[in-house]
Design a protein around this motif. Sequence first.
Motif, PDB file in Angstrom:
ATOM      1  N   PRO A 102     -11.517  40.287  26.442  1.00  0.00           N
ATOM      2  CA  PRO A 102     -10.129  40.468  25.990  1.00  0.00           C
ATOM      3  C   PRO A 102      -9.604  41.879  26.213  1.00  0.00           C
ATOM      4  CG  PRO A 102     -11.395  39.216  24.379  1.00  0.00           C
ATOM      5  CD  PRO A 102     -12.377  39.724  25.393  1.00  0.00           C
ATOM      6  N   VAL A 103     -10.485  42.882  26.115  1.00  0.00           N
ATOM      7  CA  VAL A 103     -10.047  44.268  26.350  1.00  0.00           C
ATOM      8  C   VAL A 103      -9.616  44.450  27.800  1.00  0.00           C
ATOM      9  CG1 VAL A 103     -10.780  46.676  26.391  1.00  0.00           C
ATOM     10  CG2 VAL A 103     -11.483  45.192  24.501  1.00  0.00           C
ATOM     11  N   GLN A 106     -10.369  32.858  25.913  1.00  0.00           N
ATOM     12  CA  GLN A 106     -11.619  32.103  26.026  1.00  0.00           C
ATOM     13  C   GLN A 106     -12.301  32.362  27.367  1.00  0.00           C
ATOM     14  OE1 GLN A 106     -10.057  28.149  25.425  1.00  0.00           O
ATOM     15  NE2 GLN A 106     -10.727  28.088  23.292  1.00  0.00           N
ATOM     16  N   ALA A 107     -11.508  32.358  28.426  1.00  0.00           N
ATOM     17  CA  ALA A 107     -12.081  32.539  29.758  1.00  0.00           C
ATOM     18  C   ALA A 107     -12.637  33.942  29.949  1.00  0.00           C
ATOM     19  CB  ALA A 107     -11.030  32.249  30.819  1.00  0.00           C
ATOM     20  N   SER A 108     -11.927  34.938  29.437  1.00  0.00           N
ATOM     21  CA  SER A 108     -12.421  36.315  29.585  1.00  0.00           C
ATOM     22  C   SER A 108     -13.767  36.468  28.876  1.00  0.00           C
ATOM     23  CB  SER A 108     -11.398  37.312  29.030  1.00  0.00           C
ATOM     24  OG  SER A 108     -11.239  37.156  27.626  1.00  0.00           O
ATOM     25  N   ARG A 157     -12.634  21.668  29.230  1.00  0.00           N
ATOM     26  CA  ARG A 157     -13.813  21.421  28.394  1.00  0.00           C
ATOM     27  C   ARG A 157     -15.115  21.749  29.114  1.00  0.00           C
ATOM     28  NH1 ARG A 157     -10.816  16.631  27.141  1.00  0.00           N
ATOM     29  NH2 ARG A 157      -9.798  16.847  25.108  1.00  0.00           N
ATOM     30  N   HIS A 158     -15.098  21.739  30.438  1.00  0.00           N
ATOM     31  CA  HIS A 158     -16.310  22.080  31.186  1.00  0.00           C
ATOM     32  C   HIS A 158     -16.680  23.559  31.038  1.00  0.00           C
ATOM     33  CE1 HIS A 158     -16.426  18.153  32.985  1.00  0.00           C
ATOM     34  NE2 HIS A 158     -15.245  18.294  33.535  1.00  0.00           N
ATOM     35  N   TRP A 159     -15.712  24.349  30.611  1.00  0.00           N
ATOM     36  CA  TRP A 159     -15.910  25.798  30.584  1.00  0.00           C
ATOM     37  C   TRP A 159     -16.112  26.353  29.177  1.00  0.00           C
ATOM     38  CZ3 TRP A 159     -15.633  28.596  35.255  1.00  0.00           C
ATOM     39  CH2 TRP A 159     -15.205  27.856  36.353  1.00  0.00           C
ATOM     40  N   VAL A 160     -15.644  25.623  28.173  1.00  0.00           N
ATOM     41  CA  VAL A 160     -15.654  26.157  26.813  1.00  0.00           C
ATOM     42  C   VAL A 160     -16.774  25.496  26.014  1.00  0.00           C
ATOM     43  CG1 VAL A 160     -14.333  26.456  24.693  1.00  0.00           C
ATOM     44  CG2 VAL A 160     -13.180  26.553  26.920  1.00  0.00           C
ATOM     45  N   PRO A 190      -8.137  30.656  33.197  1.00  0.00           N
ATOM     46  CA  PRO A 190      -8.542  31.230  34.482  1.00  0.00           C
ATOM     47  C   PRO A 190      -9.979  30.879  34.857  1.00  0.00           C
ATOM     48  CG  PRO A 190      -8.428  32.925  32.805  1.00  0.00           C
ATOM     49  CD  PRO A 190      -7.853  31.688  32.198  1.00  0.00           C
ATOM     50  N   GLN A 191     -10.130  30.315  36.033  1.00  0.00           N
ATOM     51  CA  GLN A 191     -11.439  29.980  36.580  1.00  0.00           C
ATOM     52  C   GLN A 191     -11.353  30.076  38.100  1.00  0.00           C
ATOM     53  OE1 GLN A 191     -10.526  27.065  37.928  1.00  0.00           O
ATOM     54  NE2 GLN A 191      -9.153  26.141  36.463  1.00  0.00           N
TER      55      GLN A 191
END
Length: 405
Positions: free
Chosen positions: A305-306, A288-290, A270-273, A349-350
């Motif tokens: 995503p690509v 989401q991370a990309s 949740r800290h990232w999104v 991924p972080q």
Amino acid sequence: MARLALSTARTWAQAPHALRIGIIYLVARVTTTAFLLLAASLSTASSRFGADPGLANFIVGWDAQWYWLVAESGYPTELPTTESGEVAENAWAFMPVFAYASKAIGFLFGSWGVGAFLLSLIAGYFACLALHRSLCGRIGSSAATWAVVFFATGPIAAMFQVGYAETLFLLLLFLALDATSRRNYVLLYLLIPIMAFTRPGILAFALYLGLHGVLRWWHRQEDPLSGREVTHIIVLGSLATATGFAWQVIAGLATGDSGAYLATELAWRRHWVAGGVEGFVPFEGWIQASQFWFDFWGMPQWWGPVVLALLVVAAGVALLYSPQVRALGADVRLWSVSYLLYLLAVFFPQSSTFRLLLPLSPLWGAAAVPRARAWRFGVLAVCLLGQWLWIYHVYALGNTFWQVP
């Protein structure tokens, strides 16, 4: 001088491989210690560790604090929540084996941190031995030794000396992969449950066992597959699957919340999104991370995503067609595919991504296959440079979200 060098090389070649790997491991650990001391001298008041921290601060820093908390206080029966009512970070995200084993060892020294350090250090040495054993028959002793060099000095080599469960898990994993490739299935009945409660990843091993079984069935004409072996593979795959979900069940029973474990894991995401996370959706984290990272870097989100898709294709091509990877044998490749699919399914991924890639360490053998001395020393230089950069950012600086190991 040339005669001395030749004599030294002969003595080295004739030494027991356990001694040679021990010397390599000792030199690697001295190097890592020097990097950590340098990082401590560069740490400032703005760092997580403050000015002039000691090595002990690093050993019990970051996630080691959670393992210590588990060892001292156990797991909460009531999930902590944030001000908005969502489940907060808590100890259920961390498996019990490393925490309590460190406590048992540390009891002899009056310090959990000492126990964690010794467990990581000793498990790391035996992991090097297990890695050499598993690769030696495929790529030869020399290349297997170089793979151990890269493994012991790699960018995340600080894990050998801090209170994380990584090296213990790697030891168990390398033993399990070697046992599978040697058809010593009985040993897996012991290793799988311990792995399952050391750190997440046993579901990837369940997939690997399934693929291993399919491959053995496919080649049953040239590699006979007995009914007993079929039974072992099916039962072990079921055991790995059951233990892979067992921690979720245990967390649910202990807290009265069937989604306790997944909610705990999502507390970190949740800290990232932006806007929070509604629930766990397989493979969603990487997308989401990309998008997050490309936006963070000032580039269009759709590039993420690509690029992710291209990386997945590139990894698949390398595992299927690279002669260096193919030289490692089918089991290493099947494990690598299984673990990468597992990460794609469950991980966001972080900054911890590099650490989460450690179970792919058998692939160091592919970097060791080329025999050119310049190549091998070049890879070693890259390992050492990567190790210092990682230690510097995580331990000397370590004050922002992308510096969490």
